[in-house]
Scaffold this active site. Structure first.
Site, mmCIF file in Angstrom:
data_model
loop_
_atom_site.group_PDB
_atom_site.id
_atom_site.type_symbol
_atom_site.label_atom_id
_atom_site.label_comp_id
_atom_site.label_asym_id
_atom_site.label_seq_id
_atom_site.Cartn_x
_atom_site.Cartn_y
_atom_site.Cartn_z
ATOM 1 C CG HIS A 93 -45.877 -4.082 17.746
ATOM 2 N ND1 HIS A 93 -44.540 -4.303 17.944
ATOM 3 C CD2 HIS A 93 -46.483 -4.398 18.903
ATOM 4 C CE1 HIS A 93 -44.346 -4.748 19.182
ATOM 5 N NE2 HIS A 93 -45.512 -4.814 19.793
ATOM 6 C CG ASN A 122 -42.683 -3.572 22.652
ATOM 7 O OD1 ASN A 122 -43.318 -4.616 22.693
ATOM 8 N ND2 ASN A 122 -43.234 -2.443 22.248
ATOM 9 C CG ASP A 156 -37.279 -2.698 16.736
ATOM 10 O OD1 ASP A 156 -37.776 -1.578 16.516
ATOM 11 O OD2 ASP A 156 -37.783 -3.524 17.522
#
Lengths: 315, 437
Positions: free
Chosen positions: B193, B291, B318
């Site tokens: 990430h 996010n 996601d």
């Protein structure tokens, strides 16, 4: 004395200035003028809100806004209750919805709400059946502050259209700045913001305003100088090196004020940090409207409550 | 590779009269697919006409598309520790209904997947309760703390297909460098990430819209800076690196340079960032709080172009289930994330219908590429491959009704969205695990 105006806002809630028409803003200001007169009399009571229950629900500490709404409600005849909710719990949002549902079950007619999170008042408004007035949500809006500022300007300058208004200071964290930008732009003022780059929110130039990074250029020819409180409690991280440096470059003192028009007027939404964003000699000086703003606050809030109350069921 | 699904019944299956698209071979033709004992026997024109094996089940696809089942490389399942949000059983039903035949679940569970025993637990639970394949990603660092690397070798042996710290970026360059260097010896994929934590404390994308809403913003540079750092580390360490979810043009530029230089680098984009922009947040709609955050329309368009050109390798759902109490909060206090497995294919088909991405490229990014990166034998219709297949009508209209979705949570940003394209049937190892009726 009976009201010569019966202005009604054609909406249940007042969440923000954004979305209000110029006509609605002027209607509220005109109505507020009447309450200014009323508030200067010995007998200040009206009966518009008689039998109504107003709850002031403050998730964030406030003295002047809360007392101003309280007096406004009482002068219109409402039963007013103040609730200050502690903000220490981590899950503040849960208590927001829970508190809203609980209060809603008590059948209030008006909820006046302040919350530290942007959008929280609109969220709460969706969960209750009564009229909701935003008394400040995060860095989003503080509509009654912008209205009282506009009323103060209009009474002193006779107009808003065409005036140059400089909004100075912590624009980044300020809901007052956002509401004022919306309102003053809607009524045709030329709006400037002045702040160090770290206290200017991203994309602010897209709001159709002038952006200045020094008081010298920003105050040049201004009719109104509107100072903002440096919100030190919201400053996670380093936005300015020190209060001393901030005051040196952005604190309003007599020398900086001379850049503005000779008849420029100074405003501040309070509470003031004297010696941080404004010098005492200016705050208490002849060009200051700061005390008048507080007086206008009560009148404007009476106007808002009055205009919204006309839309309440059984009104 | 440890399997979480049983092989199919012995009965052969023929998917007849289909448009067969196999991105692994770049093929797109009208024909049939023959499945024997859970594996693809053949795919060609005229298999059904030439005579099917005795006792075979013949499914008339009526011109619908037959393609490799989707491999969703990034989906959070709440098991263990957050079963109220999603279990392997509910996630797998959502996956099957969305044509996803392999879920790659994320390690930020409670406890964290940083121990081979937890990989084993997930695989056993999946075998017992899930109707599609489940492969866990393990944590890259112990407890996702970014300090000590996990047992990459042992976790891989237990069945972890890749290593990631989930929604966290590893702050220490030295730790990440050692992980990349060590992982290379196991040919392990590191999925990262890319967001600098100190610059991403905000609630949404930084910019004029955040300013209007009075919300604090995360700049795009928070992403590009970490990606740039990571790719410099990859240049030295040479471990296989995959950016978990890129969102903006700045990052794509960095990625393109690294790929051009021949680094072992790949990247995903989430279906949400390909479908929405920050304006969809509207009046503080928390289902659009993600996010990394949704960016501007120009960034969404850049991502779509990157998908079409192959710069973006993989599209992920996601999938992050959140219960309603975590979303019914002021925007800045709500949890980020959206569910997405069940709507993944339909949403991706929007890009095909708008003529922005070729259907073969879309399906490649949803099946073939992730399978290749993870070393899975699926994502292809080649003879001998496991018969993990999705059958879908690319044009069938439907309306997303959150109450009808299979996920245990309801936080879909596609609430009430009109879709064109619907999964008709999903097969895992030749067994039908979902059928639209």
């Amino acid at each position: 004395m009976s009201s010569s105006l019966a202005f009604t806002l054609d909406r249940r809630d007042l969440i923000g200035i954004e979305g209000l028409s110029a006509g609605e803003i002027v209607g509220l200001l005109d109505l507020a003028e009447e309450f200014v007169d009323l508030n200067r009399q010995i007998e200040k009571k009206r009966t518009t809100l008689r039998g109504r229950t107003q709850i002031n629900l403050f998730f964030e500490a406030s003295t002047r806004t809360q007392s101003s709404f309280e007096i406004a409600g009482k002068r219109l005849g409402a039963d007013v209750m103040n609730m200050s909710v502690g903000t220490s719990s981590v899950k503040k949002g849960e208590s927001l919805i829970d508190t809203a549902m609980t209060l809603n079950a008590m059948h209030p007619d008006i909820l006046v709400v302040r919350h530290h999170a942007s959008g929280a008042v609109a969220l709460l408004a969706r969960k209750v059946d009564c009229c909701v007035v935003n008394a400040g949500d995060g860095a989003h809006e503080h509509p009654t502050q912008a209205l009282l500022d506009a009323l103060t300007i209009r009474r002193n300058k006779g107009r808003i259209q065409g005036l140059t208004v400089a909004i100075c200071g912590d624009v980044l964290h300020s809901r007052v700045a956002r509401s004022n930008i919306h309102l003053l732009s809607a009524l045709g003022a030329k709006v400037r913001v002045i702040a160090p780059s770290t206290l200017l929110p991203s994309g602010i130039e897209q709001f159709g305003i002038e952006v200045h990074r020094s008081m010298d250029s920003g105050l040049e020819g201004a009719d109104i100088v509107m100072m903002l409180r440096l919100q030190r409690e919201r400053m996670a991280g380093s936005f300015i090196p020190s209060v001393k440096e901030y005051f040196h470059y952005f604190g309003l003192d007599q020398a900086k004020l001379r850049r503005a028009k000779p008849d420029a007027l100074v405003m501040h939404p309070g509470p003031m940090n004297r010696g941080v964003e404004i010098d005492s000699s200016v705050a208490d000086g002849p060009q200051s409207l700061i005390r008048e703003q507080v007086e206008m606050g009560v009148a404007v809030r009476m106007a808002v409550l009055d205009a919204l109350a006309r839309k309440l069921p059984n009104a | 590779m440890r399997e979480t699904v049983r092989p199919s019944d012995a009965r052969p299956v023929v998917l007849a009269n289909a448009r067969v698209i196999d991105p692994s071979r770049g093929s797109d033709f009208h024909g049939d697919v023959l499945i024997i004992e859970g594996r693809i026997e053949d795919s060609a024109f005229g298999i059904a006409a030439a005579g099917v094996p005795d006792g075979a089940e013949v499914v008339d696809c009526r011109g619908a598309i037959v393609a490799p089942g989707l491999v969703d490389m990034r989906a959070f399942v709440g098991e263990p520790g957050a079963e109220h949000r999603e279990t392997l059983a509910t996630a797998s039903r959502a996956a099957a209904a969305g044509g996803v035949t392999t879920i790659v679940c994320q390690p930020e569970t409670d406890p964290v997947v940083d121990d081979p025993a937890i990989v084993d637990f997930i695989l056993r639970r999946a075998r017992d309760t899930a109707i599609v394949r489940v492969h866990p990603m393990a944590a890259l660092t112990k407890g996702l703390k970014g300090e000590e690397m996990t047992e990459i070798g042992l976790l891989q042996a237990a069945g972890a297909v890749a290593f990631t710290d989930g929604p966290h970026s590893v702050k220490s360059a030295q730790v990440l460098r050692r992980c990349l260097t060590y992982a290379r010896d196991f040919d392990a994929l590191i999925v990262h990430h890319t967001e600098d934590a100190s610059m991403s404390q905000g609630a949404m994308n930084e910019g004029a819209f955040a300013t209007r809403l009075g919300l604090s913003g995360n700049p795009k540079s928070a992403e590009a800076i970490v990606l740039e750092r990571d790719l410099r580390l990859v240049d030295g360490a040479r471990g296989r690196y995959h950016a978990a979810a890129l969102t903006c043009a700045e990052s794509l530029e960095v990625l393109a340079r690294a790929k051009h230089a021949g680094l072992p680098v790949t990247a995903s984009a989430s279906i949400n960032h390909l479908s929405f922009n920050e304006l969809d947040i509207g009046q503080y709609r928390t289902y659009f709080k993600l996010n990394p955050p949704l960016r501007g329309e120009e960034d969404r368009q850049a991502l779509i172009h990157a998908l079409a050109s192959g710069l973006i390798d993989v599209v992920v759902s996601d999938h992050i289930p959140q219960d309603v109490e975590m979303k019914r909060l002021p925007f800045s206090e709500a949890e980020p994330g959206a569910i997405g497995m069940e709507t993944l294919l339909s949403a991706a088909l929007r890009l095909v219908h708008s003529d922005q991405v070729d259907i073969v490229n879309v399906l490649r990014a949803l099946s073939t590429r992730p399978a290749e990166l993870l070393g899975l034998p699926t994502g292809t219709l080649r003879p001998g491959a496991p018969a993990d297949i999705v059958v879908f009508d690319p044009d069938m209209p439907w309306l997303v009704d959150p109450a009808q979705l299979n996920s245990r949570s309801r936080n879909t940003p596609f609430d009430e969205a009109r879709m064109s394209g619907r999964v008709l049937r999903t097969l895992v190892a030749g067994r039908t695990v979902y059928e639209y009726v």
